[in-house]
Design a protein around this motif. Structure first.
Motif, mmCIF file in Angstrom:
data_model
loop_
_atom_site.group_PDB
_atom_site.id
_atom_site.type_symbol
_atom_site.label_atom_id
_atom_site.label_comp_id
_atom_site.label_asym_id
_atom_site.label_seq_id
_atom_site.Cartn_x
_atom_site.Cartn_y
_atom_site.Cartn_z
ATOM 1 N N PRO A 18 0.790 -1.229 0.000
ATOM 2 C CA PRO A 18 0.000 0.000 0.000
ATOM 3 C C PRO A 18 0.827 1.287 0.000
ATOM 4 O O PRO A 18 0.288 2.363 -0.246
ATOM 5 C CB PRO A 18 -0.821 -0.121 1.286
ATOM 6 C CG PRO A 18 0.012 -0.967 2.190
ATOM 7 C CD PRO A 18 0.683 -1.944 1.270
ATOM 8 N N TYR A 19 2.109 1.209 0.255
ATOM 9 C CA TYR A 19 2.944 2.411 0.359
ATOM 10 C C TYR A 19 3.742 2.680 -0.908
ATOM 11 O O TYR A 19 3.732 3.778 -1.438
ATOM 12 C CB TYR A 19 3.853 2.328 1.594
ATOM 13 C CG TYR A 19 3.026 2.075 2.823
ATOM 14 C CD1 TYR A 19 2.252 3.092 3.389
ATOM 15 C CD2 TYR A 19 2.931 0.807 3.383
ATOM 16 C CE1 TYR A 19 1.442 2.863 4.476
ATOM 17 C CE2 TYR A 19 2.120 0.568 4.481
ATOM 18 C CZ TYR A 19 1.378 1.598 5.022
ATOM 19 O OH TYR A 19 0.566 1.358 6.092
ATOM 20 N N SER A 20 4.417 1.673 -1.416
ATOM 21 C CA SER A 20 5.246 1.883 -2.602
ATOM 22 C C SER A 20 4.489 1.631 -3.899
ATOM 23 O O SER A 20 4.832 2.180 -4.936
ATOM 24 C CB SER A 20 6.475 0.963 -2.572
ATOM 25 O OG SER A 20 6.095 -0.382 -2.823
ATOM 26 N N GLY A 21 3.493 0.767 -3.849
ATOM 27 C CA GLY A 21 2.791 0.383 -5.061
ATOM 28 C C GLY A 21 3.573 -0.596 -5.923
ATOM 29 O O GLY A 21 3.110 -1.030 -6.973
ATOM 30 N N GLU A 42 4.574 -5.044 2.801
ATOM 31 C CA GLU A 42 4.974 -3.761 3.371
ATOM 32 C C GLU A 42 4.292 -3.505 4.714
ATOM 33 O O GLU A 42 3.282 -4.120 5.042
ATOM 34 C CB GLU A 42 4.633 -2.628 2.398
ATOM 35 C CG GLU A 42 5.446 -2.699 1.127
ATOM 36 C CD GLU A 42 5.147 -1.574 0.156
ATOM 37 O OE1 GLU A 42 5.934 -1.440 -0.799
ATOM 38 O OE2 GLU A 42 4.158 -0.841 0.321
ATOM 39 N N ASN A 43 4.881 -2.577 5.453
ATOM 40 C CA ASN A 43 4.374 -2.178 6.751
ATOM 41 C C ASN A 43 4.580 -0.681 6.885
ATOM 42 O O ASN A 43 5.554 -0.145 6.340
ATOM 43 C CB ASN A 43 5.136 -2.935 7.844
ATOM 44 C CG ASN A 43 4.546 -2.738 9.208
ATOM 45 O OD1 ASN A 43 4.736 -1.708 9.843
ATOM 46 N ND2 ASN A 43 3.825 -3.737 9.675
ATOM 47 N N SER A 44 3.706 0.002 7.614
ATOM 48 C CA SER A 44 3.856 1.445 7.785
ATOM 49 C C SER A 44 5.161 1.796 8.498
ATOM 50 O O SER A 44 5.680 2.887 8.337
ATOM 51 C CB SER A 44 2.662 2.032 8.533
ATOM 52 O OG SER A 44 2.517 1.426 9.793
ATOM 53 N N VAL A 45 5.694 0.863 9.275
ATOM 54 C CA VAL A 45 7.048 1.006 9.821
ATOM 55 C C VAL A 45 7.941 0.298 8.797
ATOM 56 O O VAL A 45 8.036 -0.922 8.781
ATOM 57 C CB VAL A 45 7.163 0.362 11.213
ATOM 58 C CG1 VAL A 45 8.589 0.452 11.721
ATOM 59 C CG2 VAL A 45 6.192 1.004 12.184
ATOM 60 N N THR A 49 9.061 -4.117 6.843
ATOM 61 C CA THR A 49 8.668 -4.649 5.544
ATOM 62 C C THR A 49 9.495 -5.903 5.244
ATOM 63 O O THR A 49 10.675 -5.981 5.585
ATOM 64 C CB THR A 49 8.889 -3.576 4.460
ATOM 65 O OG1 THR A 49 7.972 -2.509 4.708
ATOM 66 C CG2 THR A 49 8.679 -4.124 3.065
ATOM 67 N N MET A 50 8.874 -6.883 4.617
ATOM 68 C CA MET A 50 9.563 -8.128 4.280
ATOM 69 C C MET A 50 9.595 -8.296 2.770
ATOM 70 O O MET A 50 8.586 -8.141 2.092
ATOM 71 C CB MET A 50 8.835 -9.315 4.919
ATOM 72 C CG MET A 50 9.546 -10.640 4.744
ATOM 73 S SD MET A 50 11.194 -10.740 5.472
ATOM 74 C CE MET A 50 10.830 -10.495 7.189
ATOM 75 N N CYS A 51 10.765 -8.623 2.271
ATOM 76 C CA CYS A 51 10.959 -8.836 0.833
ATOM 77 C C CYS A 51 10.390 -10.193 0.402
ATOM 78 O O CYS A 51 10.337 -11.143 1.191
ATOM 79 C CB CYS A 51 12.439 -8.794 0.493
ATOM 80 S SG CYS A 51 13.229 -7.219 0.843
ATOM 81 N N ALA A 52 10.029 -10.277 -0.855
ATOM 82 C CA ALA A 52 9.468 -11.503 -1.421
ATOM 83 C C ALA A 52 10.428 -12.685 -1.280
ATOM 84 O O ALA A 52 10.002 -13.805 -0.981
ATOM 85 C CB ALA A 52 9.119 -11.278 -2.891
#
Length: 124
Positions: A18-21, A42-45, A49-52
Motif C-alpha cells: 500500500p505504500y510503494s505500489g 509492506e508495513n507502515s514502519v 517490511t519483508m521482501c518476497a
C-alpha cells in the motif's frame, strides 16, 4: 518462459504494497523439486517490511526444505529486479551457489552478486 519466472509472476497479485505500489514476486526451487513463492509485504514502519525472497525462503525452511537451488525474482514494473543485500545474505546461508533468474532471462549465481558474504565459517 522459465517456469520459475512464471511462478514468480503469478504471485505478484498477492503482494501487499500500500505504500510503494511496487509488487515483487518470487519463486524458489529446492533440491526436492518443491516450489515456494513469496511476495513483498509492506508495513507502515518501513523497517518491518519483508521482501518476497525472504518470504519464500522462510516458507521453504519452515517446512524443512533448506537446500535452495534456484530463485526467480520479478517486479510489477516488468524491469529486472535483483535481491536486496539482506535477501542475498539470507540466501547465502542456505546455498552460496543459488541460481538467480531475472525477468530479462539473465541467470546469475548468488556468489556473483554477493562475493564477500558473511558466512558460518567465521564461527569455526
Amino acid at each position: 518462459m522459465n517456469f520459475l519466472i512464471e511462478a514468480a509472476t503469478k504471485s505478484l497479485k498477492k503482494a501487499y504494497n500500500p505504500y510503494s505500489g511496487l509488487s515483487v514476486g518470487c519463486a524458489l526451487k529446492t533440491s526436492s523439486g518443491k516450489i515456494y513463492d513469496g511476495v513483498n509485504i509492506e508495513n507502515s514502519v518501513f523497517g518491518l517490511t519483508m521482501c518476497a525472497e525472504r518470504v519464500a525462503v522462510f516458507k521453504a525452511v519452515s517446512e524443512g526444505n533448506v537446500d535452495i537451488e534456484e530463485i526467480a525474482v520479478v517486479a510489477s514494473t516488468g524491469k529486472p529486479i535483483y535481491p536486496c543485500g539482506a535477501c542475498r545474505q539470507v540466501l547465502f546461508e542456505f546455498n552460496p551457489k543459488t541460481k538467480i533468474h531475472l525477468s530479462d532471462e539473465k541467470i546469475l549465481t548468488l556468489l556473483e552478486i554477493l562475493p564477500f558474504a558473511f558466512s558460518k565459517d567465521v564461527f569455526e
